[in-house]
Enzyme design. Structure first.
Site, PDB file in Angstrom:
ATOM      1  N   GLU A 108      -4.566  -3.698 -25.080  1.00 51.42           N
ATOM      2  CA  GLU A 108      -5.658  -3.830 -24.792  1.00 51.42           C
ATOM      3  C   GLU A 108      -6.742  -2.979 -24.374  1.00 51.42           C
ATOM      4  O   GLU A 108      -6.215  -2.278 -23.281  1.00 51.42           O
ATOM      5  CB  GLU A 108      -5.828  -4.585 -23.460  1.00 51.42           C
ATOM      6  CG  GLU A 108      -5.091  -6.898 -23.693  1.00 51.42           C
ATOM      7  CD  GLU A 108      -5.463  -7.987 -24.226  1.00 51.42           C
ATOM      8  OE1 GLU A 108      -6.753  -7.760 -24.457  1.00 51.42           O
ATOM      9  OE2 GLU A 108      -4.655  -8.422 -24.735  1.00 51.42           O
ATOM     10  N   HIS A 179      -6.838  -7.172 -33.251  1.00 46.46           N
ATOM     11  CA  HIS A 179      -6.628  -8.625 -33.784  1.00 46.46           C
ATOM     12  C   HIS A 179      -7.214  -9.269 -35.112  1.00 46.46           C
ATOM     13  O   HIS A 179      -6.437 -10.060 -35.175  1.00 46.46           O
ATOM     14  CB  HIS A 179      -7.002  -9.465 -32.000  1.00 46.46           C
ATOM     15  CG  HIS A 179      -5.608 -10.238 -31.821  1.00 46.46           C
ATOM     16  ND1 HIS A 179      -6.911 -10.929 -30.499  1.00 46.46           N
ATOM     17  CD2 HIS A 179      -4.987 -11.097 -32.113  1.00 46.46           C
ATOM     18  CE1 HIS A 179      -5.828 -11.803 -30.215  1.00 46.46           C
ATOM     19  NE2 HIS A 179      -4.494 -12.278 -31.019  1.00 46.46           N
ATOM     20  N   ASP A 189     -11.544  -9.777 -31.807  1.00 55.14           N
ATOM     21  CA  ASP A 189     -11.600  -7.936 -31.653  1.00 55.14           C
ATOM     22  C   ASP A 189     -10.220  -7.471 -31.931  1.00 55.14           C
ATOM     23  O   ASP A 189      -9.507  -7.666 -33.034  1.00 55.14           O
ATOM     24  CB  ASP A 189     -11.275  -8.283 -30.043  1.00 55.14           C
ATOM     25  CG  ASP A 189      -9.430  -8.899 -29.858  1.00 55.14           C
ATOM     26  OD1 ASP A 189      -9.439 -10.032 -30.405  1.00 55.14           O
ATOM     27  OD2 ASP A 189      -8.706  -8.574 -28.963  1.00 55.14           O
TER      28      ASP A 189
HETATM   29 ZN    ZN Z   1      -7.047  -9.838 -29.011  1.00 59.06          ZN
END
Ligand code: ZN
Length: 277
Positions: A108, A179, A189
């Site tokens: 992330e 993603h 994203d």
């Molecule tokens: Zn994601």
């Protein structure tokens, strides 16, 4: 982050400057099966800070987690050791594989995601304001319209690259995906502000960039219920015909940036993730 060269992995944990151990007390997913992880999935947090996102993903009551959160100064929070699965992919599919939590490391990046223009400023979904030099206007690979996207920092992209390089060396990672590519329509994203195609080409394919594409001349079937076929390698190109139906057979002529030029009754470009490669 001053010294950047001392990053290493031992016991499935990152060690080195700028690493902030922030491990879950009880991992949410099980251990990876042998031969996995073999993929990396890149995400954005759509949050206000790396620390707040890491704290959220670490919460045992939250049904999401990720291996790492990378902050805007290049600092790295590790939440899940690399030998355990994290809950970052959700319902996901790419080629013939389904459910990417079992295959992949989730990274992330602290980033606010899509922004809305308000006068001379840009506002995130959670109300934080950003200035123009933090914003990119661009078209998402899965969408038609231009939108405003929060930029990543060079430090953050460099930290991500160093980590993925280490993961390739330690785990034999073969695939780097966004993603948005394993859950198109549901997720957007890391979005166009992350240089995903250049990033994976540099890390996975650079030393064989001149090779013939290994898929060229081979036949594959469409796995999506409908697959758009376009004039070029990207969602911004015009459709050349009605979408291809599930099960249609295509021959690959060329491959570029996650797209394949294919021949069926017509010729055009389709997203590689929807073929049974
Ligand atoms: Zn994601």
């Amino acid at each position: 982050m001053s010294s950047k060269s001392n990053l290493s992995i031992s016991d499935h944990l990152l060690k080195g400057d700028g690493i902030i151990p922030y491990l879950l007390e009880h991992t949410k997913g099980g251990e990876f099966q042998s031969s996995y992880p073999d993929s990396v999935i890149i995400h954005y947090t759509a949050g206000g800070s790396a620390e707040s996102s890491a704290r959220h993903l670490r919460n045992k009551d939250v049904k999401a987690s990720a291996h790492l959160v990378i902050g805007r100064a290049g600092e790295i929070y590790q939440i899940v050791p690399f030998n355990y699965q994290a809950w970052h992919a959700g319902k996901s599919k790419y080629g013939s594989r389904v459910g990417y939590n079992k295959f992949s490391i989730g990274i992330e990046l602290d980033n606010a995601g899509v922004l809305t223009k308000a006068g001379t400023e840009y506002v995130s979904w959670f109300g934080k304001k950003y200035q123009q030099n933090d914003v990119l206007q661009a078209r998402h690979r899965n969408e038609q319209d231009l939108k405003y996207w929060h930029l990543y920092t060079p430090e953050q992209i460099a930290a991500c690259e160093r980590v993925v390089k280490l993961l390739i060396e330690n785990y034999g990672i073969k695939e780097i995906l966004g993603h948005e590519e394993i859950a198109p329509g549901r997720k957007q994203d890391p979005g166009p502000a992350f240089p995903l195609d250049r990033f994976r080409n540099r890390l996975l394919f650079e030393d064989r960039a001149d090779d013939e594409t290994p898929l060229k001349g081979k036949n594959y079937k469409v796995t999506a219920s409908q697959l758009n076929i376009r004039e070029g390698a990207g969602g911004q190109f015009k459709k050349v015909a009605q979408p291809l139906k599930k099960g249609s057979e295509v021959t690959i002529l060329e491959e570029k940036d996650g797209w394949c030029k294919v021949k069926t009754t017509i010729t055009g470009w389709v997203s590689k993730g929807h073929l049974d490669i």
